[in-house]
Design a protein around this motif. Structure first.
Motif, PDB file in Angstrom:
ATOM      1  N   LEU A   1       0.826  -1.203   0.000  1.00 16.61           N
ATOM      2  CA  LEU A   1       0.000   0.000   0.000  1.00 16.61           C
ATOM      3  C   LEU A   1       0.862   1.256   0.000  1.00 16.61           C
ATOM      4  O   LEU A   1       0.588   2.221  -0.727  1.00 16.61           O
ATOM      5  CB  LEU A   1      -0.926  -0.002   1.219  1.00 16.61           C
ATOM      6  N   ILE A   2       1.935   1.261   0.808  1.00 22.33           N
ATOM      7  CA  ILE A   2       2.803   2.431   0.872  1.00 22.33           C
ATOM      8  C   ILE A   2       3.511   2.658  -0.463  1.00 22.33           C
ATOM      9  O   ILE A   2       3.623   3.786  -0.947  1.00 22.33           O
ATOM     10  CB  ILE A   2       3.820   2.271   2.018  1.00 22.33           C
ATOM     11  N   ALA A   3       3.976   1.565  -1.079  1.00 18.16           N
ATOM     12  CA  ALA A   3       4.768   1.698  -2.303  1.00 18.16           C
ATOM     13  C   ALA A   3       3.916   2.045  -3.517  1.00 18.16           C
ATOM     14  O   ALA A   3       4.342   2.816  -4.378  1.00 18.16           O
ATOM     15  CB  ALA A   3       5.537   0.406  -2.553  1.00 18.16           C
ATOM     16  N   TRP A   4       2.702   1.495  -3.596  1.00 16.17           N
ATOM     17  CA  TRP A   4       1.926   1.609  -4.832  1.00 16.17           C
ATOM     18  C   TRP A   4       0.674   2.480  -4.716  1.00 16.17           C
ATOM     19  O   TRP A   4       0.127   2.898  -5.730  1.00 16.17           O
ATOM     20  CB  TRP A   4       1.529   0.213  -5.329  1.00 16.17           C
ATOM     21  N   VAL A   5       0.214   2.709  -3.517  1.00 13.39           N
ATOM     22  CA  VAL A   5      -0.978   3.540  -3.344  1.00 13.39           C
ATOM     23  C   VAL A   5      -0.599   4.909  -2.803  1.00 13.39           C
ATOM     24  O   VAL A   5      -0.981   5.950  -3.331  1.00 13.39           O
ATOM     25  CB  VAL A   5      -2.005   2.839  -2.419  1.00 13.39           C
ATOM     26  N   GLY A   6       0.193   4.912  -1.719  1.00 14.29           N
ATOM     27  CA  GLY A   6       0.668   6.166  -1.156  1.00 14.29           C
ATOM     28  C   GLY A   6      -0.463   7.090  -0.779  1.00 14.29           C
ATOM     29  O   GLY A   6      -1.500   6.670  -0.254  1.00 14.29           O
ATOM     30  N   GLU A   7      -0.271   8.380  -1.036  1.00 19.09           N
ATOM     31  CA  GLU A   7      -1.264   9.366  -0.628  1.00 19.09           C
ATOM     32  C   GLU A   7      -2.493   9.388  -1.535  1.00 19.09           C
ATOM     33  O   GLU A   7      -3.389  10.222  -1.336  1.00 19.09           O
ATOM     34  CB  GLU A   7      -0.621  10.757  -0.540  1.00 19.09           C
ATOM     35  N   ASP A   8      -2.580   8.456  -2.524  1.00 18.54           N
ATOM     36  CA  ASP A   8      -3.812   8.353  -3.308  1.00 18.54           C
ATOM     37  C   ASP A   8      -5.010   8.013  -2.425  1.00 18.54           C
ATOM     38  O   ASP A   8      -6.150   8.328  -2.776  1.00 18.54           O
ATOM     39  CB  ASP A   8      -3.662   7.285  -4.400  1.00 18.54           C
ATOM     40  N   TRP A   9      -4.740   7.338  -1.303  1.00 19.73           N
ATOM     41  CA  TRP A   9      -5.788   7.050  -0.328  1.00 19.73           C
ATOM     42  C   TRP A   9      -5.328   7.594   1.015  1.00 19.73           C
ATOM     43  O   TRP A   9      -4.221   7.314   1.458  1.00 19.73           O
ATOM     44  CB  TRP A   9      -6.067   5.552  -0.240  1.00 19.73           C
ATOM     45  N   TRP A  10      -6.158   8.395   1.647  1.00 19.42           N
ATOM     46  CA  TRP A  10      -5.753   9.070   2.873  1.00 19.42           C
ATOM     47  C   TRP A  10      -5.373   8.082   3.984  1.00 19.42           C
ATOM     48  O   TRP A  10      -4.559   8.401   4.852  1.00 19.42           O
ATOM     49  CB  TRP A  10      -6.863  10.008   3.354  1.00 19.42           C
ATOM     50  N   GLY A  11      -5.967   6.875   3.961  1.00 14.13           N
ATOM     51  CA  GLY A  11      -5.634   5.891   4.989  1.00 14.13           C
ATOM     52  C   GLY A  11      -4.168   5.496   4.952  1.00 14.13           C
ATOM     53  O   GLY A  11      -3.532   5.271   5.996  1.00 14.13           O
ATOM     54  N   VAL A  12      -3.592   5.395   3.755  1.00 14.70           N
ATOM     55  CA  VAL A  12      -2.171   5.058   3.635  1.00 14.70           C
ATOM     56  C   VAL A  12      -1.314   6.227   4.107  1.00 14.70           C
ATOM     57  O   VAL A  12      -0.251   6.038   4.692  1.00 14.70           O
ATOM     58  CB  VAL A  12      -1.833   4.663   2.187  1.00 14.70           C
ATOM     59  N   THR A  13      -1.780   7.452   3.864  1.00 15.14           N
ATOM     60  CA  THR A  13      -1.040   8.620   4.338  1.00 15.14           C
ATOM     61  C   THR A  13      -0.904   8.599   5.850  1.00 15.14           C
ATOM     62  O   THR A  13       0.148   8.936   6.399  1.00 15.14           O
ATOM     63  CB  THR A  13      -1.745   9.911   3.892  1.00 15.14           C
ATOM     64  N   VAL A  14      -1.959   8.186   6.537  1.00 16.05           N
ATOM     65  CA  VAL A  14      -1.873   8.048   7.997  1.00 16.05           C
ATOM     66  C   VAL A  14      -0.803   7.028   8.367  1.00 16.05           C
ATOM     67  O   VAL A  14      -0.006   7.239   9.292  1.00 16.05           O
ATOM     68  CB  VAL A  14      -3.246   7.659   8.571  1.00 16.05           C
ATOM     69  N   LEU A  15      -0.755   5.908   7.631  1.00 16.59           N
ATOM     70  CA  LEU A  15       0.254   4.885   7.908  1.00 16.59           C
ATOM     71  C   LEU A  15       1.675   5.416   7.719  1.00 16.59           C
ATOM     72  O   LEU A  15       2.597   4.996   8.407  1.00 16.59           O
ATOM     73  CB  LEU A  15       0.037   3.674   6.995  1.00 16.59           C
ATOM     74  N   LEU A  16       1.854   6.347   6.774  1.00 21.78           N
ATOM     75  CA  LEU A  16       3.180   6.892   6.510  1.00 21.78           C
ATOM     76  C   LEU A  16       3.749   7.620   7.725  1.00 21.78           C
ATOM     77  O   LEU A  16       4.967   7.671   7.916  1.00 21.78           O
ATOM     78  CB  LEU A  16       3.131   7.850   5.318  1.00 21.78           C
ATOM     79  N   PHE A  17       2.872   8.201   8.545  1.00 22.55           N
ATOM     80  CA  PHE A  17       3.334   9.019   9.657  1.00 22.55           C
ATOM     81  C   PHE A  17       3.198   8.327  11.014  1.00 22.55           C
ATOM     82  O   PHE A  17       3.521   8.927  12.036  1.00 22.55           O
ATOM     83  CB  PHE A  17       2.576  10.348   9.666  1.00 22.55           C
ATOM     84  N   VAL A  18       2.725   7.101  11.036  1.00 24.31           N
ATOM     85  CA  VAL A  18       2.671   6.334  12.280  1.00 24.31           C
ATOM     86  C   VAL A  18       4.082   5.840  12.608  1.00 24.31           C
ATOM     87  O   VAL A  18       4.822   5.432  11.707  1.00 24.31           O
ATOM     88  CB  VAL A  18       1.703   5.137  12.130  1.00 24.31           C
ATOM     89  N   PRO A  19       4.502   5.895  13.895  1.00 22.94           N
ATOM     90  CA  PRO A  19       5.820   5.321  14.244  1.00 22.94           C
ATOM     91  C   PRO A  19       5.892   3.849  13.849  1.00 22.94           C
ATOM     92  O   PRO A  19       5.176   3.014  14.400  1.00 22.94           O
ATOM     93  CB  PRO A  19       5.889   5.506  15.767  1.00 22.94           C
ATOM     94  N   ARG A  20       6.742   3.531  12.921  1.00 20.32           N
ATOM     95  CA  ARG A  20       6.719   2.176  12.351  1.00 20.32           C
ATOM     96  C   ARG A  20       7.367   1.134  13.250  1.00 20.32           C
ATOM     97  O   ARG A  20       7.190  -0.060  13.030  1.00 20.32           O
ATOM     98  CB  ARG A  20       7.364   2.194  10.963  1.00 20.32           C
TER      99      ARG A  20
END
Length: 393
Positions: free
Chosen positions: A78-97
């Motif tokens: 999702l991070i590699a291919w969807v990214g900020e196209d869906w706001w849910g993945v954007t949230v994942l980008l900024f969560v402490p991994r």
């Protein structure tokens, strides 16, 4: 069924009904170890059934580990291919991994308590995927295996000074110790008078005061037009100058600052899902403006430092990587997190270069009081000025 036979079906030992001696539950044992009495047929049958039936202990842990491994792979996709196209993945980008390591640790502990060390192989693999690609671990082999790059070497620093007070003495010490040649600044560049006085002595600065160079500035290029609105939609900033070295080499250095999507993320936490998609679209529009303006330099080598307010593994940033090199991905080791400065868990500050350059090192600088950490890179420009061979990762 006797007490001794009942114990044999579930315990590793059975107790002789005649003398009370505990005996191991083994099919080869035909006499009581205490009194020598014969083992009853019921006990032999129960023990044989117990050894013939494979233990089901810990199967739920293996299943949970497999499900979690699929979950992690889905997150990466999702991070590699969807990214900020869906706001849910954007949230994942900024969560402490590093939080994704917690379930792996719990599953590994459960496997240990259930005496299933064989599970640790899969759990260790999942942990490596989280600590590696998902958390953005970088390990460049350029410093070990690549031949020495010939050309002129520069050291560049990008730093968002942030809203807080800056420790000027510590920042100046770092710049001198690391032998920085080029500086890209964002936010509050003229607030700290001591740092301003330092740059005014011996450094060449552009009109915006966001760029500083130890080499002469021969041209001030057009900045990006301000598109900020009164309702809090901030425009991207981009300032550029042309530098000339004593050897006659010329190149462009730029500083960029893209709008933050923090208000949209805060809206999600408060239950408002409408603002984040709009801010993501605004950010993408501003990124397109920045990339388009940077591409106007043509075949002139260019270096860009800035706060892009987006991790580098976002899908739009991956598109930028097809045009420019990223310093930390090319020549960094570790995670290179720059935000927040106290306990950083993601990198939104980046150093980019056109294909003419080769990054040889990249690292994070000291905390000097901002809510960001500075990012530093060493980069080489070949004497021909032609695009260089990509550095191996």
């Amino acid at each position: 069924m006797t007490e001794s036979s009942r114990s044999a079906t579930s315990d590793p030992f059975w107790r002789c009904a005649m003398c009370g001696t505990p005996n191991p539950s083994r099919t080869y044992l035909t006499q009581c170890l205490g009194c020598g009495g014969p083992v009853s047929a019921a006990i032999v049958t129960a023990v044989a059934d117990r050894e013939a039936t494979p233990p089901r202990r810990g199967r739920w842990i293996a299943l949970a580990t497999a499900v979690y491994a699929v979950f992690i792979l889905v997150i990466l996709a999702l991070i590699a291919w969807v990214g900020e196209d869906w706001w849910g993945v954007t949230v994942l980008l900024f969560v402490p991994r590093w939080l994704y390591l917690a379930p792996v640790a719990v599953l590994a502990l459960a496997s240990g308590l259930r005496r299933k060390p064989s599970h640790w192989i899969m759990q260790g693999t999942v942990g490596l995927i989280v600590a590696g690609p998902l958390m953005g671990f970088s390990f460049s082999t350029a410093q070990f295996w690549s031949p020495r790059v010939e050309g002129t070497s520069f050291r560049i620093l990008t730093y968002n000074l942030g809203p807080g007070p800056i420790d000027s003495h510590r920042l100046i010490q770092m710049i001198e110790r690391e032998r920085i040649d080029l500086i890209c600044l964002q936010e509050n560049v003229e607030v700290n008078l001591a740092f301003k006085a330092y740059l005014d002595r011996g450094w060449h600065r552009d009109r915006s005061k966001r760029l500083a160079s130890r080499y002469p500035i021969v041209a001030h290029l057009d900045s990006l037009e301000d598109q900020s609105t009164n309702d809090g939609w901030y425009s991207a900033q981009l300032d550029r100058v042309r530098i000339r070295t004593p050897q006659g080499l010329e190149f462009v250095i730029a500083t960029a600052h893209l709008p933050t999507i923090r208000p949209g993320l805060n809206g999600v936490l408060n239950g408002d899902l409408t603002r984040l998609p709009l801010q993501i679209q605004w950010w993408r529009t501003q990124l397109g403006r920045v990339v388009s303006r940077m591409s106007e330099t043509g075949n002139v080598p260019i270096l860009i430092g800035g706060d892009f307010n987006m991790p580098s593994d976002d899908s739009s940033m991956a598109t930028v990587r097809s045009v420019f090199r990223f310093a930390f991905e090319d020549a960094g080791r570790g995670y290179g997190y720059t935000r927040p400065s106290r306990f950083p868990w993601f990198r939104i500050d980046h150093l980019l270069a056109s294909p003419h350059w080769t990054f040889t090192r990249c690292w994070v600088g000291n905390d000097c009081g901002s809510d960001h950490l500075p990012l530093i890179a060493e980069v080489v420009l070949p004497p021909t000025g032609q695009p260089a061979v990509p550095s191996p990762r």
